[in-house]
Design an enzyme around this catalytic site. Structure first.
Site, PDB file in Angstrom:
ATOM      1  N   CYS A  96      17.575 -14.536  31.244  1.00 36.40           N
ATOM      2  CA  CYS A  96      18.994 -14.840  31.451  1.00 36.40           C
ATOM      3  C   CYS A  96      19.716 -13.791  32.282  1.00 36.40           C
ATOM      4  O   CYS A  96      20.915 -13.892  32.504  1.00 36.40           O
ATOM      5  CB  CYS A  96      19.692 -15.019  30.113  1.00 36.40           C
ATOM      6  N   CYS A 136      20.284 -13.750  25.163  1.00 35.15           N
ATOM      7  CA  CYS A 136      19.423 -14.895  24.839  1.00 35.15           C
ATOM      8  C   CYS A 136      18.456 -14.590  23.692  1.00 35.15           C
ATOM      9  O   CYS A 136      17.725 -15.461  23.242  1.00 35.15           O
ATOM     10  CB  CYS A 136      18.649 -15.361  26.064  1.00 35.15           C
ATOM     11  N   ASP A 140       3.688   0.512  53.321  1.00 35.52           N
ATOM     12  CA  ASP A 140       5.003   1.145  53.261  1.00 35.52           C
ATOM     13  C   ASP A 140       4.936   2.323  52.296  1.00 35.52           C
ATOM     14  O   ASP A 140       4.600   2.152  51.128  1.00 35.52           O
ATOM     15  CB  ASP A 140       6.007   0.098  52.758  1.00 35.52           C
TER      16      ASP A 140
HETATM   17 ZN   LIG Z   1      18.143 -12.753  27.987  1.00 34.73          ZN
END
Ligand SMILES: [Zn+2]
Lengths: 456, 240
Positions: free
Chosen positions: A211, A233, A362
């Site tokens: 989330c 969440c 890189d």
């Molecule tokens: Zn979450």
């Protein structure tokens, strides 16, 4: 018939290469795959297979598992470090099978590159998959960290019957537990290694993968590993099945921890230094358990295990030791620095940076390394840099601040000169190279100081 | 003398060694007796652009840029706009650079509205432009770096490019330009630590900041032997 042919050409090519004095290359596996694309599915049928993948710690983990199987009196084979793509894995199965494709060993330990896993998982059959962790690695080659995670997850989905061992402290790795149908065993460390450590600056996964809210941590171990929790969440670390419950002693050559394996507590010595190796050890304990190895044998293996090729290798020069520690990414490099910081004797440090494909083209990642104020310690006597991008490393070290020391440069990847310097220090030397640099310097060191032939 | 640096989103846009730039600025100023104070301007934290002489924003992963765009809209975008137009020294890299423009259109058609502080836009393509590269600023400063981006940036007429390509792709792989320059804002695709090994470019930023604040700037030269050799090594390996 095709299995037979595939095995035959692979052996032939290997034999010819050996006669020519060439080390193992990808060629034998490549020809075998040309003859029969899915030869691995036949060859993995009659052997117990554990696949080790993830960003850091694969090789060391394979060696610990090897020690576990050895302790339990099992026969096994293991693919060579560096031969962890489908070609190398296929070749190692062939070399350990009869010519008709029946495996001669009871167990196969497979170190698998996380991005090669997708292809390997399409053909191989596996009993256990051990995922070490997911960190940022060689970005220009593979893309971003969630891509690596997805590669592993999709591969595991090809192996629904395998028991999967997941690092519970790695929010990235553990997140796959929600999406896979497999039996899962978790492992992790319940406490910080250093209670006074400041919050780490580097973070590969600061925000919730589900989330995108910022994780709260009850403690950190290293990098983004630790007691994460998303208040939005509810995604959070779960107390693992195989845990390190407390850390009693951290020494350069070993650690002492209290382990909790499914409620069975034990004081355990882990016979290799470095906090990151505590993770490797506990992960392997879970992996070995999933393979059916007894807890007693697991404890014994952790106590007896010593070193891993390339990751930390020691050569002797007179009274002094020349140590080589491979680094591949910021997390591993930072851990190496904190390990070197625990050393009390005087030593010389040699850092070697290459930018070939296997190192990452890189070199920006060296700026994410946490040097842990190592140059404030007076026993770090001399600093050398070398490798194809020696001056990038020189600047990195310069801006870290090295006090009154001069940063000495060994130009042109002159590893003979490196050995001259290393052997004339009159003190221990720690060489910290990236992958291809290690591969080139190692034969030069081994030729002059002894050590078994790399290809054997 | 004291120079204040505002490091935007050090907690999120910290990929590819971006913090190397703050380290280089700080040490190169300290070496000249200039005091440096750096603030981390993180998610959810508001700031006033007038408090800073140098602003810096790094690159990041696509995943985290979504989170960040929401946060920018809560007021940081206005402050950044003000800083840019007031001539505050501002270094923006890769993803951070792109966000100063009008929008980013991904190769599969998704539109991301960006700050629109400067006149340019970026469109993504599947194929990434990756490699060591070099460009030259209008002062003749040669800058070497590493680019890794799928976005193609096209500059409008209100802004100048930061430099002309010597080798590599730059803004879009077509028009030979790299980055953006507007007043004292410098945007570049050279991700990660551009300043440590491009000492002259670092000093250009420092002198602009000191000039803004104290009227004139005369920077004592430093021993940049290693920096020059690093540049030369890359030039020799990949550019010329
Ligand atoms: Zn979450």
């Amino acid at each position: 018939m095709k299995v037979f042919l595939s095995c035959l050409v692979c052996r032939l090519v290997t034999f010819i290469l050996q006669k020519l004095g060439r080390g193992a290359t990808t060629l034998p596996g490549r020809v075998a795959l040309k003859v029969k694309r899915n030869v691995l599915s036949d060859l993995s049928k009659n052997v117990k297979v554990i696949i080790v993948t993830g960003t850091n710690g694969k090789t060391t983990s394979c060696r610990i598992i090897e020690e576990g199987l050895k302790t339990a009196g099992k026969t096994y084979f293991i693919n060579k470090s560096g031969a962890n793509l489908i070609t190398g894995i296929t070749a190692s199965f062939i070399m350990n099978s009869t010519i008709t494709g029946k495996n001669k060993m009871e167990y196969a330990i497979v170190e698998c590159d996380e991005n090669a896993f997708r292809e390997v998982s399409r053909y191989i059959r596996a009993d256990v998959v051990l995922v070490t962790n997911v960190f940022r690695d060689q970005l220009d080659r593979y893309g971003e960290v969630t891509h690596t995670l997805n590669a592993i997850k999709e591969s595991v989905l090809n192996l629904p019957d395998a028991t999967v061992c997941l690092n519970a402290d790695c929010s990235l790795t553990y997140s796959m537990s929600k999406d896979i149908p497999n039996k899962i065993i978790t492992y992790g460390v319940n406490v910080p290694f250093d209670k006074d450590a400041k919050e780490p600056e580097i973070s590969d996964a600061k925000y919730c993968i589900f989330c995108k809210h910022e994780y709260k941590y009850s403690y950190h171990t290293y990098g983004h590993l630790g007691g994460f929790e998303c208040s939005e969440c509810g995604y959070k670390r779960k107390t693992p099945d195989f845990a390190v419950d407390s850390v009693e002693e951290l020494k350069p050559n070993h650690s002492v921890v209290i382990t909790d394996f499914n409620g069975d507590k034990n004081i355990t010595k882990i016979n290799i230094g470095g906090t990151y190796n505590i993770y490797n050890a506990i992960g392997c304990a879970a992996g070995l358990y999933a393979l059916g190895i007894s807890q007693e044998n697991i404890y014994t293996a952790l106590q007896n295990f010593n070193g891993a090729f390339g990751r930390m290798e020691q050569f002797v020069s007179g009274d002094n030791k020349i140590n080589v520690i491979l680094v591949k990414n910021p997390a591993g490099f930072s851990q190496t620095m904190s390990f070197l910081k625990s050393i009390e004797d005087d030593f010389t440090m040699i850092l070697s940076l290459n930018d070939n494909a296997a190192d990452g083209r890189d070199v920006s990642w060296i700026w994410d390394v946490d040097f842990a104020d190592i140059f404030k310690k007076s026993n770090v006597k001399d600093i050398y840099v070398t490798g194809k991008r020696c001056y990038d490393m020189a600047i990195r070290v310069k801006y870290e601040g090295v006090g009154n020391r001069e940063i000495k440069v060994i130009e042109n990847e002159d590893y003979d000169k490196l050995v001259d310097i290393a052997t004339s220090q009159g003190r221990d030397v720690y060489i910290v190279p990236t992958y291809t640099s290690m591969m080139t310097m190692r034969p030069v060191i081994a030729k002059r100081l002894g050590g078994k032939d790399f290809w054997e | 003398m004291i120079i204040r640096i505002g490091h935007l989103y050090p907690d999120m846009l910290n990929l590819y060694g971006d913090r190397g730039n703050i380290i280089a600025l700080t040490q190169r100023m300290n070496a000249r007796g200039i005091e440096v104070q750096t603030d981390r301007i993180t998610m959810g934290k508001s700031f006033n652009a007038d408090d800073y002489d140098i602003l810096f924003i790094g690159g990041g992963q696509d995943f985290e840029q979504d989170v960040l765009l929401d946060d920018l809209k809560k007021g940081k975008d206005l402050q950044i706009n003000k800083a840019i137009h007031n001539g505050t020294v501002f270094l923006a890299i890769c993803g951070g650079y792109q966000m100063l423009g009008k929008y980013y259109k991904t190769y599969d058609g998704k539109m991301l509205e960006y700050m629109g502080a400067l006149d340019f836009y970026t469109e993504g393509r599947e194929e990434r432009m990756i490699g060591n590269y070099a460009f030259k600023t209008k002062e003749g400063i040669e800058v070497v770096g590493f680019e890794n981006h799928s976005g193609r940036t096209h500059l409008g007429s209100d802004v100048e490019p930061l430099g002309k390509m010597i080798k590599g792709y730059g803004n879009n792989g077509e028009d030979g330009t790299e980055g953006v320059r507007y007043k004292n804002t410098f945007g570049t695709y050279s991700h990660g630590p551009i300043l440590p090994k491009n000492a002259k470019f670092a000093d250009l930023l420092i002198s602009k900041a000191v000039e803004n604040k104290y009227g004139t700037a005369k920077l004592e030269p430093l021993d940049d032997t290693l920096e020059h050799k690093a540049q030369k090594q890359i030039m020799k390996l990949y550019i010329k």
